[in-house]
Motif scaffolding. Structure first.
Motif, mmCIF file in Angstrom:
data_model
loop_
_atom_site.group_PDB
_atom_site.id
_atom_site.type_symbol
_atom_site.label_atom_id
_atom_site.label_comp_id
_atom_site.label_asym_id
_atom_site.label_seq_id
_atom_site.Cartn_x
_atom_site.Cartn_y
_atom_site.Cartn_z
ATOM 1 N N LYS A 263 -0.940 -0.110 -5.340
ATOM 2 C CA LYS A 263 -1.262 -0.974 -4.195
ATOM 3 C C LYS A 263 -1.939 -2.257 -4.674
ATOM 4 O O LYS A 263 -1.655 -3.339 -4.199
ATOM 5 N N GLU A 264 -2.860 -2.102 -5.605
ATOM 6 C CA GLU A 264 -3.597 -3.251 -6.139
ATOM 7 C C GLU A 264 -2.651 -4.285 -6.771
ATOM 8 O O GLU A 264 -2.890 -5.490 -6.673
ATOM 9 N N GLN A 265 -1.571 -3.854 -7.362
ATOM 10 C CA GLN A 265 -0.610 -4.749 -8.024
ATOM 11 C C GLN A 265 0.481 -5.242 -7.061
ATOM 12 O O GLN A 265 1.380 -5.968 -7.474
ATOM 13 N N GLY A 266 0.416 -4.818 -5.804
ATOM 14 C CA GLY A 266 1.401 -5.254 -4.801
ATOM 15 C C GLY A 266 2.733 -4.535 -4.932
ATOM 16 O O GLY A 266 3.726 -4.943 -4.312
ATOM 17 N N ILE A 267 2.773 -3.469 -5.686
ATOM 18 C CA ILE A 267 4.014 -2.706 -5.894
ATOM 19 C C ILE A 267 4.242 -1.758 -4.725
ATOM 20 O O ILE A 267 5.369 -1.562 -4.277
ATOM 21 N N VAL B 129 7.907 0.816 -1.470
ATOM 22 C CA VAL B 129 7.885 0.357 -2.859
ATOM 23 C C VAL B 129 8.685 -0.944 -2.989
ATOM 24 O O VAL B 129 9.802 -1.065 -2.476
ATOM 25 N N LEU B 130 8.103 -1.915 -3.692
ATOM 26 C CA LEU B 130 8.766 -3.193 -4.007
ATOM 27 C C LEU B 130 9.429 -3.831 -2.777
ATOM 28 O O LEU B 130 10.562 -4.302 -2.844
ATOM 29 N N TYR C 202 2.796 -6.326 -14.640
ATOM 30 C CA TYR C 202 2.239 -4.981 -14.718
ATOM 31 C C TYR C 202 3.288 -3.984 -15.224
ATOM 32 O O TYR C 202 2.959 -2.919 -15.704
ATOM 33 N N PHE C 203 4.543 -4.362 -15.133
ATOM 34 C CA PHE C 203 5.654 -3.501 -15.553
ATOM 35 C C PHE C 203 5.845 -3.591 -17.076
ATOM 36 O O PHE C 203 5.536 -4.599 -17.698
ATOM 37 N N THR C 204 6.397 -2.537 -17.641
ATOM 38 C CA THR C 204 6.747 -2.493 -19.054
ATOM 39 C C THR C 204 8.257 -2.675 -19.177
ATOM 40 O O THR C 204 9.021 -1.964 -18.511
#
Length: 188
Positions: free
Chosen positions: A106-110, A116-117, A126-128
């Motif tokens: 939630k903090e990353q807006g995901i 989701v997204l 934030y993604f790898t």
């Protein structure tokens, strides 16, 4: 008188001998002159042939230079195309994954409002990033894992390792990443 006659006879013999030698010399000179003229004609023919060959060589040299420039240009184009293809192939084979707790996502807006997204405002950093051709396993370091993005169930397995933590194993990468290049997993 007799002496005069003998002298005249000697002089006639000398005259005849000298004429013979003069005729012979004249014939020799005429022959040499003819050879010189023949050689001059041959030299002129060879010079004309040389000029023609020089012209042909110059034309061929210019053509070779032009072809060399074309080869250089095509080589550079091929290099650029190879680079473009490599970049496109990497881009096509790139995917991104993230796993985190509900609060982190939630903090990353995901994750917003349970979806989701949903909008483009999520933190992509934030993604790898992974290469879907090589990376077929994602360690989740959690005893609880739930897929939030939609991926065909037949294309992966969620299994526990020796520490009883989940590991995502992608068994069919093409099918798995066909629906989305983003993978989001909720862990606790």
């Amino acid at each position: 008188m007799q002496q005069n006659r003998e002298l005249v006879a000697q002089l006639r013999e000398k005259l005849n001998a000298s004429r013979f030698k003069a005729d012979k010399l004249k014939n020799l000179v005429d022959g040499l002159q003819s050879q010189v003229e023949s050689q001059n004609l041959r030299i002129q023919e060879l010079q004309a042939s040389l000029v023609e060959k020089d012209s042909t060589i110059l034309a061929q040299t210019m053509r070779i230079d032009s072809l060399s420039q074309n080869v250089a240009s095509l080589t550079e184009s091929a290099r650029e195309n190879d680079g473009t293809m490599v970049r496109q192939e990497k881009q096509i084979n790139n995917a991104w994954f993230v796993f985190g707790t509900k609060a982190e996502l939630k903090e990353q807006g995901i994750l917003k409002g349970g979806e989701v997204l949903k909008d483009a405002g999520f933190n992509k950093d934030y993604f790898t990033k992974i290469d879907i051709r090589r990376d077929k396993e994602v360690k989740l370091y959690s005893r609880s894992a739930k897929m939030l993005t939609s991926h065909p169930i037949s294309s992966y397995t969620l299994q526990r390792d020796a520490n009883k933590q989940y590991v995502l194993r992608i068994t069919d990468p093409q099918q798995f990443w066909a629906t989305s290049k983003y993978l989001v997993i909720l862990v606790k």
